[in-house]
Design an enzyme around this catalytic site. Structure first.
Site, mmCIF file in Angstrom:
data_model
loop_
_atom_site.group_PDB
_atom_site.id
_atom_site.type_symbol
_atom_site.label_atom_id
_atom_site.label_comp_id
_atom_site.label_asym_id
_atom_site.label_seq_id
_atom_site.Cartn_x
_atom_site.Cartn_y
_atom_site.Cartn_z
ATOM 1 N N ARG A 243 5.132 -3.777 0.296
ATOM 2 C CA ARG A 243 4.494 -3.901 1.596
ATOM 3 C C ARG A 243 5.403 -3.274 2.647
ATOM 4 N NH1 ARG A 243 0.481 -4.589 -0.785
ATOM 5 N NH2 ARG A 243 -1.023 -6.300 -0.638
ATOM 6 N N GLU A 272 -0.321 -0.283 9.143
ATOM 7 C CA GLU A 272 -1.176 0.678 8.449
ATOM 8 C C GLU A 272 -2.556 0.674 9.093
ATOM 9 O OE1 GLU A 272 -1.218 -0.392 4.324
ATOM 10 O OE2 GLU A 272 0.853 0.252 3.997
ATOM 11 N N HIS A 291 -0.983 4.209 0.981
ATOM 12 C CA HIS A 291 -1.213 2.932 0.297
ATOM 13 C C HIS A 291 -2.325 3.097 -0.744
ATOM 14 C CE1 HIS A 291 -0.925 -1.725 0.846
ATOM 15 N NE2 HIS A 291 -1.023 -1.386 -0.435
#
Length: 337
Positions: A243, A272, A291
């Site tokens: 993360r 994000e 991601h």
């Protein structure tokens, strides 16, 4: 199971054109099991809302589920994550309200470990620099970007759960020495894998690659901070597939700009999506992916099966494979007919 068991799909399951973001995510399995499903209305913020009609929610993104949000939805009994991460979900708060949370780690384990290995090898072989030299016609510069062989190197893995253990198993046949943090939760698994548990200071100082596969918790936020980065070798690389919040991005940017770190491979950022002027995006020694590096066909099929299995099991009164807050299973919400 009640006469009608309704599953809400978080709206991020759909693309702007109305197609399913991941493709086939096993919705026919829900139908075949006698469950009805629908895409939830658009969400106006980060915290889930409009939960009242649903018995279960299949969460495809990182919508936050708070105790207050589920308390307002007494019918809800289950939140199933389409993936492994669960930051933003108050596990204890939802357990107190009787809402079970599950995830799908089995489908994530190998694809995410391979994504981490991809970034390690791309950084070691200086893939970006060599790609730019070729596409820009600078063939005379091909000797300027000599790589770092993997055999005999040390990789420090932060987060030695299923993904970290899978990554270690991929690395060890390549002649890599693997370290992980000395944590009670990791010792048995690390010992079985032949991985050395060490203090954080030693892992930072001795690793040629530090790879983050950990979950984001209040205690792990900015675990890689300025002090950690200053312990790393200037020839070392940082890889993050966990993360974004595990890393202090300002400190990382400074270390990369100042030559105190050779490079970074980041599949996750904080926040994000990043701002267009995020400094890390402009650095030549950073590989950034959105991601999504582990989103392979086998990832989608395995996670879809695991996540829908959990929804079906809970709907039919069976214990699911991966409960994150099992105390919820004995709450009246999950014991009613």
């Amino acid at each position: 199971m009640t006469t009608e068991y309704l599953v809400g799909l978080t709206p991020d399951v759909l693309r702007a054109d109305g197609s399913v973001f991941f493709g086939d995510v096993g919705l026919d399995r829900l139908t075949d099991a006698g469950l009805r499903w629908e895409v939830m209305p658009a969400q106006s913020g980060h915290v889930a809302s409009g939960l009242e009609p649903y018995d279960a929610v299949l969460s495809f993104g990182h919508l936050h589920f708070t105790r207050e949000a589920v308390a307002a939805a007494p019918r809800l009994r289950h939140v199933a994550r389409f993936g492994a991460g669960y930051d933003g979900i108050d596990l204890d708060g939802l357990a107190a309200e009787g809402v079970l949370v599950t995830n799908a780690p089995d489908g994530v384990r190998r694809p995410l470990a391979l994504a981490a290995l991809t970034l390690v090898l791309a950084l070691g072989h200086r893939l970006l620099e060599n790609h730019r030299a070729a596409t820009e016609g600078r063939w005379s510069a091909r000797g300027d970007h000599r790589g770092l062989g993997i055999a005999g190197r040390t990789v420090g893995i932060i987060g030695f759960g299923s993904v970290g253990a899978e990554l270690a198993a991929l690395l060890q046949p390549l002649g890599v020495h693997v370290l992980t943090l000395d944590r009670p939760s990791a010792r048995e698994r690390a010992s079985a894998a032949g991985v050395e548990c060490v203090p954080v200071e030693r892992l930072a100082a001795e690793s040629d690659y530090v790879v983050l596969t950990a979950a984001l918790t209040p205690s792990s936020r900015h675990l890689v901070d300025d002090a950690f980065l200053r312990r790393m070798r200037p020839t070392a690389h940082l890889v993050n597939v966990g993360r974004g919040g595990l890393v202090d991005q300002v400190a990382l940017t400074d270390a990369l700009r100042e030559g105190r770190l050779a490079g970074a491979g980041l599949d996750v950022l904080d926040p994000e999506p990043p701002a267009p002027d995020e400094p890390l995006l402009a650095l030549d020694n950073v590989i950034v992916t959105p991601h999504a590096l582990c989103w392979t066909d086998d990832f989608v099929s395995a996670v879809a099966r695991s996540a829908t299995d959990a929804v079906i099991d809970v709907a039919h009164g069976r214990r699911p494979a991966h409960p994150l807050n099992p105390a919820a299973l004995t709450h009246p919400r999950n014991t009613r007919a």
